[in-house]
Design a protein around this motif. Structure first.
Motif, PDB file in Angstrom:
ATOM      1  N   GLU A  31      -3.669  -8.957  -1.981  1.00 37.88           N
ATOM      2  CA  GLU A  31      -2.960  -8.251  -0.922  1.00 37.88           C
ATOM      3  C   GLU A  31      -1.575  -7.849  -1.402  1.00 37.88           C
ATOM      4  O   GLU A  31      -0.822  -8.655  -1.933  1.00 37.88           O
ATOM      5  N   HIS A  32      -1.268  -6.559  -1.205  1.00 37.70           N
ATOM      6  CA  HIS A  32       0.044  -5.982  -1.529  1.00 37.70           C
ATOM      7  C   HIS A  32       0.586  -5.377  -0.241  1.00 37.70           C
ATOM      8  O   HIS A  32       0.046  -4.383   0.235  1.00 37.70           O
ATOM      9  N   ASP A  33       1.619  -5.966   0.295  1.00 35.75           N
ATOM     10  CA  ASP A  33       2.211  -5.497   1.553  1.00 35.75           C
ATOM     11  C   ASP A  33       1.122  -5.298   2.605  1.00 35.75           C
ATOM     12  O   ASP A  33       0.583  -6.240   3.119  1.00 35.75           O
ATOM     13  N   SER A  34       0.782  -4.062   2.901  1.00 39.51           N
ATOM     14  CA  SER A  34      -0.223  -3.804   3.941  1.00 39.51           C
ATOM     15  C   SER A  34      -1.563  -3.347   3.365  1.00 39.51           C
ATOM     16  O   SER A  34      -2.475  -3.012   4.104  1.00 39.51           O
ATOM     17  N   SER A  35      -1.681  -3.318   2.048  1.00 38.14           N
ATOM     18  CA  SER A  35      -2.932  -2.858   1.438  1.00 38.14           C
ATOM     19  C   SER A  35      -3.600  -3.991   0.665  1.00 38.14           C
ATOM     20  O   SER A  35      -2.975  -4.994   0.338  1.00 38.14           O
ATOM     21  N   LYS A  36      -4.885  -3.801   0.403  1.00 40.82           N
ATOM     22  CA  LYS A  36      -5.650  -4.783  -0.359  1.00 40.82           C
ATOM     23  C   LYS A  36      -6.241  -4.114  -1.593  1.00 40.82           C
ATOM     24  O   LYS A  36      -6.756  -3.010  -1.518  1.00 40.82           O
ATOM     25  N   GLN A  37      -6.142  -4.795  -2.717  1.00 38.77           N
ATOM     26  CA  GLN A  37      -6.716  -4.314  -3.966  1.00 38.77           C
ATOM     27  C   GLN A  37      -7.833  -5.268  -4.365  1.00 38.77           C
ATOM     28  O   GLN A  37      -7.638  -6.470  -4.394  1.00 38.77           O
TER      29      GLN A  37
END
Length: 177
Positions: free
Chosen positions: A153-159
């Motif tokens: 998870e990066h801030d509000s996004s998911k990788q």
């Protein structure tokens, strides 16, 4: 300087009141890379022999072999077969070879070496196997070669980073096609 006893004990040098401890990384070391612009994968560093970046004209095409193979590469006197990893995993488009250099990850197991051509190498990262999840929404052509995936998870996004099984890739019957 190393023979100087003050070098080993730190006397004669200014030392802060606290010694800074090095943090030991958790997990294992993996090489992260992209096959397409949005699909990130990882391989365990222990299975990687070397990373090679050469112009496409250094890869010699070989007739009458699997269409998954781009050709061979002579690296330090050793011939390495180079495969289009994206095509191997079932992506419909061939790798874009109209570029200055192609990143190739050479994997090896029991003396068998194979170069995997990828779109872009991200770098190495310590990843924890305990946080590895079962792969979700994985195409059937890719599933036999995956050990799982991490969701980062990066801030509000998911990788999503998918972990490849390099031994399954090397031993695949797809290379004979």
């Amino acid at each position: 300087m190393v023979g100087n006893p003050d070098f080993l004990t730190g006397t004669g040098q200014e030392q802060g009141p606290e010694l800074q401890e090095l943090e030991s990384p958790e997990g294992e070391l993996y090489l992260r890379f992209f096959i397409t612009a949005g699909d990130e994968f990882a391989l365990p560093a222990t299975g990687i022999r070397r990373i090679i970046e050469h112009p496409p004209d250094r890869i010699t095409a070989v007739p009458n072999v699997s269409p998954l193979l781009l050709g061979t590469l002579n690296e330090q006197g050793r011939v390495i077969w180079v495969a289009d990893l994206g095509q191997f995993l079932g992506y419909p488009t061939q790798m874009n070879t109209d570029r200055p250099e192609i990143p190739v990850i050479a994997i090896e197991e029991q003396g068998t070496m194979l170069g995997l051509a990828v779109n872009q190498i991200v770098g190495t990262d310590w990843m924890d196997l305990d946080s590895l999840n079962l792969s979700q929404n994985t195409p059937d052509t890719m599933a036999p070669f995956l050990k799982g995936e991490w969701v980062i998870e990066h801030d509000s996004s998911k990788q999503v980073v998918r972990l490849l099984d390099h031994i399954a890739v090397l031993r695949s019957a797809r290379w004979a096609a």
